[in-house]
Design an enzyme around this catalytic site. Sequence first.
Site, PDB file in Angstrom:
ATOM      1  N   LYS A  22       0.835  -1.206   0.000  1.00 49.32           N
ATOM      2  CA  LYS A  22       0.000   0.000   0.000  1.00 49.32           C
ATOM      3  C   LYS A  22       0.866   1.251   0.000  1.00 49.32           C
ATOM      4  O   LYS A  22       0.635   2.188  -0.763  1.00 49.32           O
ATOM      5  CB  LYS A  22      -0.902  -0.015   1.249  1.00 49.32           C
ATOM      6  N   ASN A  23       1.875   1.266   0.862  1.00 53.12           N
ATOM      7  CA  ASN A  23       2.667   2.491   1.025  1.00 53.12           C
ATOM      8  C   ASN A  23       3.617   2.753  -0.142  1.00 53.12           C
ATOM      9  O   ASN A  23       4.191   3.838  -0.245  1.00 53.12           O
ATOM     10  CB  ASN A  23       3.445   2.468   2.344  1.00 53.12           C
ATOM     11  N   ARG A 101      -4.183  10.821   4.712  1.00 57.82           N
ATOM     12  CA  ARG A 101      -3.094  11.779   4.766  1.00 57.82           C
ATOM     13  C   ARG A 101      -2.183  11.704   3.531  1.00 57.82           C
ATOM     14  O   ARG A 101      -1.659  12.709   3.065  1.00 57.82           O
ATOM     15  CB  ARG A 101      -2.307  11.472   6.052  1.00 57.82           C
ATOM     16  N   CYS A 125      -4.849  13.334  13.100  1.00 55.68           N
ATOM     17  CA  CYS A 125      -4.873  11.917  12.739  1.00 55.68           C
ATOM     18  C   CYS A 125      -4.827  11.143  14.030  1.00 55.68           C
ATOM     19  O   CYS A 125      -4.270  11.609  15.014  1.00 55.68           O
ATOM     20  CB  CYS A 125      -3.662  11.642  11.862  1.00 55.68           C
ATOM     21  N   ARG A 130       1.054  14.665  13.236  1.00 56.00           N
ATOM     22  CA  ARG A 130       1.530  14.444  11.876  1.00 56.00           C
ATOM     23  C   ARG A 130       1.494  15.698  10.991  1.00 56.00           C
ATOM     24  O   ARG A 130       0.716  15.778  10.040  1.00 56.00           O
ATOM     25  CB  ARG A 130       0.745  13.307  11.201  1.00 56.00           C
ATOM     26  N   PRO A 131       2.337  16.685  11.291  1.00 57.76           N
ATOM     27  CA  PRO A 131       2.360  17.898  10.465  1.00 57.76           C
ATOM     28  C   PRO A 131       2.978  17.639   9.081  1.00 57.76           C
ATOM     29  O   PRO A 131       3.538  16.566   8.828  1.00 57.76           O
ATOM     30  CB  PRO A 131       3.246  18.849  11.272  1.00 57.76           C
ATOM     31  N   VAL A 132       2.863  18.635   8.189  1.00 58.56           N
ATOM     32  CA  VAL A 132       3.468  18.519   6.854  1.00 58.56           C
ATOM     33  C   VAL A 132       4.494  19.637   6.639  1.00 58.56           C
ATOM     34  O   VAL A 132       4.788  20.002   5.514  1.00 58.56           O
ATOM     35  CB  VAL A 132       2.417  18.536   5.711  1.00 58.56           C
ATOM     36  N   ASP A 133       5.023  20.174   7.755  1.00 57.85           N
ATOM     37  CA  ASP A 133       5.975  21.295   7.647  1.00 57.85           C
ATOM     38  C   ASP A 133       7.194  20.958   6.794  1.00 57.85           C
ATOM     39  O   ASP A 133       7.687  21.799   6.034  1.00 57.85           O
ATOM     40  CB  ASP A 133       6.408  21.755   9.054  1.00 57.85           C
ATOM     41  N   ASP A 316       4.987   0.733  11.901  1.00 55.58           N
ATOM     42  CA  ASP A 316       3.763   0.094  11.409  1.00 55.58           C
ATOM     43  C   ASP A 316       3.629  -1.359  11.877  1.00 55.58           C
ATOM     44  O   ASP A 316       2.630  -2.015  11.571  1.00 55.58           O
ATOM     45  CB  ASP A 316       3.702   0.145   9.871  1.00 55.58           C
ATOM     46  N   ILE A 338       8.517   7.099  16.619  1.00 50.63           N
ATOM     47  CA  ILE A 338       8.118   7.828  15.403  1.00 50.63           C
ATOM     48  C   ILE A 338       6.863   8.666  15.647  1.00 50.63           C
ATOM     49  O   ILE A 338       6.818   9.844  15.295  1.00 50.63           O
ATOM     50  CB  ILE A 338       7.854   6.857  14.227  1.00 50.63           C
ATOM     51  N   ARG A 409      -8.594  -0.541   4.911  1.00 53.49           N
ATOM     52  CA  ARG A 409      -7.693   0.473   4.347  1.00 53.49           C
ATOM     53  C   ARG A 409      -6.338  -0.132   3.994  1.00 53.49           C
ATOM     54  O   ARG A 409      -5.640   0.381   3.121  1.00 53.49           O
ATOM     55  CB  ARG A 409      -7.451   1.604   5.353  1.00 53.49           C
TER      56      ARG A 409
HETATM   57  C1  UD1 Z   1       4.493   6.888   6.215  1.00 52.26           C
HETATM   58  C2  UD1 Z   1       3.636   5.675   6.073  1.00 52.26           C
HETATM   59  C3  UD1 Z   1       3.129   5.229   7.442  1.00 52.26           C
HETATM   60  C4  UD1 Z   1       4.301   5.020   8.381  1.00 52.26           C
HETATM   61  C5  UD1 Z   1       5.207   6.251   8.409  1.00 52.26           C
HETATM   62  C6  UD1 Z   1       6.479   6.020   9.210  1.00 52.26           C
HETATM   63  C7  UD1 Z   1       2.683   5.963   3.869  1.00 52.26           C
HETATM   64  C8  UD1 Z   1       1.471   6.242   3.048  1.00 52.26           C
HETATM   65  N1  UD1 Z   1       2.503   5.975   5.217  1.00 52.26           N
HETATM   66  O1  UD1 Z   1       3.674   7.928   6.752  1.00 52.26           O
HETATM   67  O2  UD1 Z   1       2.411   4.002   7.279  1.00 52.26           O
HETATM   68  O3  UD1 Z   1       3.814   4.797   9.694  1.00 52.26           O
HETATM   69  O4  UD1 Z   1       5.592   6.600   7.068  1.00 52.26           O
HETATM   70  O5  UD1 Z   1       7.186   4.939   8.721  1.00 52.26           O
HETATM   71  O6  UD1 Z   1       3.741   5.674   3.366  1.00 52.26           O
HETATM   72  N2  UD1 Z   1       6.677  14.708  10.371  1.00 52.26           N
HETATM   73  C9  UD1 Z   1       6.831  16.048  10.668  1.00 52.26           C
HETATM   74  N3  UD1 Z   1       6.718  16.949   9.644  1.00 52.26           N
HETATM   75  C10 UD1 Z   1       6.475  16.578   8.357  1.00 52.26           C
HETATM   76  C11 UD1 Z   1       6.336  15.202   8.055  1.00 52.26           C
HETATM   77  C12 UD1 Z   1       6.448  14.283   9.097  1.00 52.26           C
HETATM   78  O7  UD1 Z   1       7.049  16.415  11.817  1.00 52.26           O
HETATM   79  O8  UD1 Z   1       6.405  17.433   7.482  1.00 52.26           O
HETATM   80  C13 UD1 Z   1       6.814  13.719  11.469  1.00 52.26           C
HETATM   81  C14 UD1 Z   1       5.548  12.860  11.682  1.00 52.26           C
HETATM   82  O9  UD1 Z   1       4.620  13.519  12.497  1.00 52.26           O
HETATM   83  C15 UD1 Z   1       6.133  11.620  12.312  1.00 52.26           C
HETATM   84  C16 UD1 Z   1       7.484  11.472  11.627  1.00 52.26           C
HETATM   85  O10 UD1 Z   1       7.787  12.766  11.086  1.00 52.26           O
HETATM   86  O11 UD1 Z   1       6.324  11.827  13.689  1.00 52.26           O
HETATM   87  C17 UD1 Z   1       7.530  10.448  10.512  1.00 52.26           C
HETATM   88  O12 UD1 Z   1       6.435  10.666   9.635  1.00 52.26           O
HETATM   89  P1  UD1 Z   1       6.482  10.308   8.082  1.00 52.26           P
HETATM   90  O13 UD1 Z   1       7.646   9.415   7.826  1.00 52.26           O
HETATM   91  O14 UD1 Z   1       6.361  11.564   7.311  1.00 52.26           O
HETATM   92  O15 UD1 Z   1       5.158   9.472   7.937  1.00 52.26           O
HETATM   93  P2  UD1 Z   1       4.175   9.443   6.694  1.00 52.26           P
HETATM   94  O16 UD1 Z   1       4.910   9.661   5.438  1.00 52.26           O
HETATM   95  O17 UD1 Z   1       2.982  10.261   6.987  1.00 52.26           O
END
Ligand code: UD1
Length: 430
Positions: A22-23, A101, A125, A130-133, A316, A338, A409
């Site tokens: 999926k990922n 997300r 979430c 889980r920010p996108v900064d 995961d 994480i 999902r």
């Molecule tokens: C992806 C996986 C999810 C998995 C995660 C960690 C997909 C679709 N989902 O989620 O199943 O659990 O990787 O292996 O592939 N963070 C920030 N700022 C950002 C982005 C992330 O602070 O802009 C933080 C997140 O809150 C989290 C950490 O970084 O604490 C890792 O998140 P990230 O690796 O980005 O997870 P996803 O890509 O959302």
Amino acid sequence: MDKIRIRGGKRLQGQIPISGAKNAALPLLAACLLTDETLILRNLPHLADIATMTHLLAQHGTELSMAGEHPGGGHMGHVLKLSAAHIASTEAPYDIVRKMRASVLVLGPLLARCGQARVSLPGGCAIGTRPVDMHIRGLEALGAVIELDDGYIVAHAPDGLQGGVVVFPRVSVGATENLLMAATLAKGEVVLENAAREPEVADLANCLNQMGAKIEGVGSDTLRIQGVARLSGTDYTVLPDRIEAATYAIAAAITGGDVELLGAQPDTMEAVIAALQQANVVVDRTDSGIRVCADGAASLTGIDVTTAPYPGFPTDLQAQMMTLMTVASGAAMITETIFENRFQHVPELMRMGADITVKGATAMVRGDSDRLHGAPVMATDLRASVSLVLAGLAAEGETTINRVYHLDRGYERLEEKLLGCGADIARIVE
Ligand code: UD1
């Protein structure tokens, strides 16, 4: 809402085919927006999250057609043709993004191809904020101008994205993927440092290279991308799901079973295989995947596990490993590094008899082979839900898992795969 009913105590035996990841599939689907040619993706899992992504791509103007099943029937995944010849809209609306997300992965491709994008912020979430900064800062480093407006990320790069160096402050799978896709069409060289090394990121990079991108360092934490003017279509097969495979490995272990996971790629599962072996589970490579056997819960030993970015132990699989530890002998310490709120399975496991104490990011599990008993339970996220399925398989008596949509999902035909190995499991459609 559907439920899953399990009568525990059956030893799993047989073979389970592993679906496409999926990922890996989600970013690969988003990559179709980078080209006006057709992208063919094979071995796609049939999952609600994949449907959400295809729905989003369709509203961007992508034409999608099912090209049938993989040879060998429905067990080898679906083939999808995606053609984003004309982008009809560069907006990803809240109604779709809030469901998943990973929808934010269209931001990089749309911005790189069209010079603009308006993508809803994913919002909260169940497993943390889980920010996108890092996605936003990274795209800004490539020359994008981004502002937040009414819950939307509004991004512009009218003259295209530029080369640049992005150093991620922490490892992020999604931010790496978004930047990687955006960088393929940048003018000049982009270097991504402290990039995620997950196999799903490498799968995306391999597909992009097949589409004509110039990415070096695939699989490492430094990705070097020479931007190209355009990408072409290609035909790509999604890699097998290492999280699904490891979940079924734990199902075999917790029931004292003997199961072969067809198509599983052990090279992408080293941390998990090492942890299972340390817990006294036998894991062997076979010609078709891996074989997992255990002598019964009484033979399992408690171990300590700390989640970490790849190649560390995956977050995961934290919930599933915790379930295994509830029936292993001795104490086990599970530390989540994480996500800040990923112990939501704990109270439900405790309702099934587990002995777990949580302190901050660490859970202390005191295992016992006949600790678990059936109960009605529910969970608030995908991996927590499947950890309750695993508990149900090992528990004495009947377990009912509510809110099955979480499982749908991320686990393709879960009941069918477990039934095929002798589990007493049924979906109750309400
Ligand atoms: C992806 C996986 C999810 C998995 C995660 C960690 C997909 C679709 N989902 O989620 O199943 O659990 O990787 O292996 O592939 N963070 C920030 N700022 C950002 C982005 C992330 O602070 O802009 C933080 C997140 O809150 C989290 C950490 O970084 O604490 C890792 O998140 P990230 O690796 O980005 O997870 P996803 O890509 O959302």
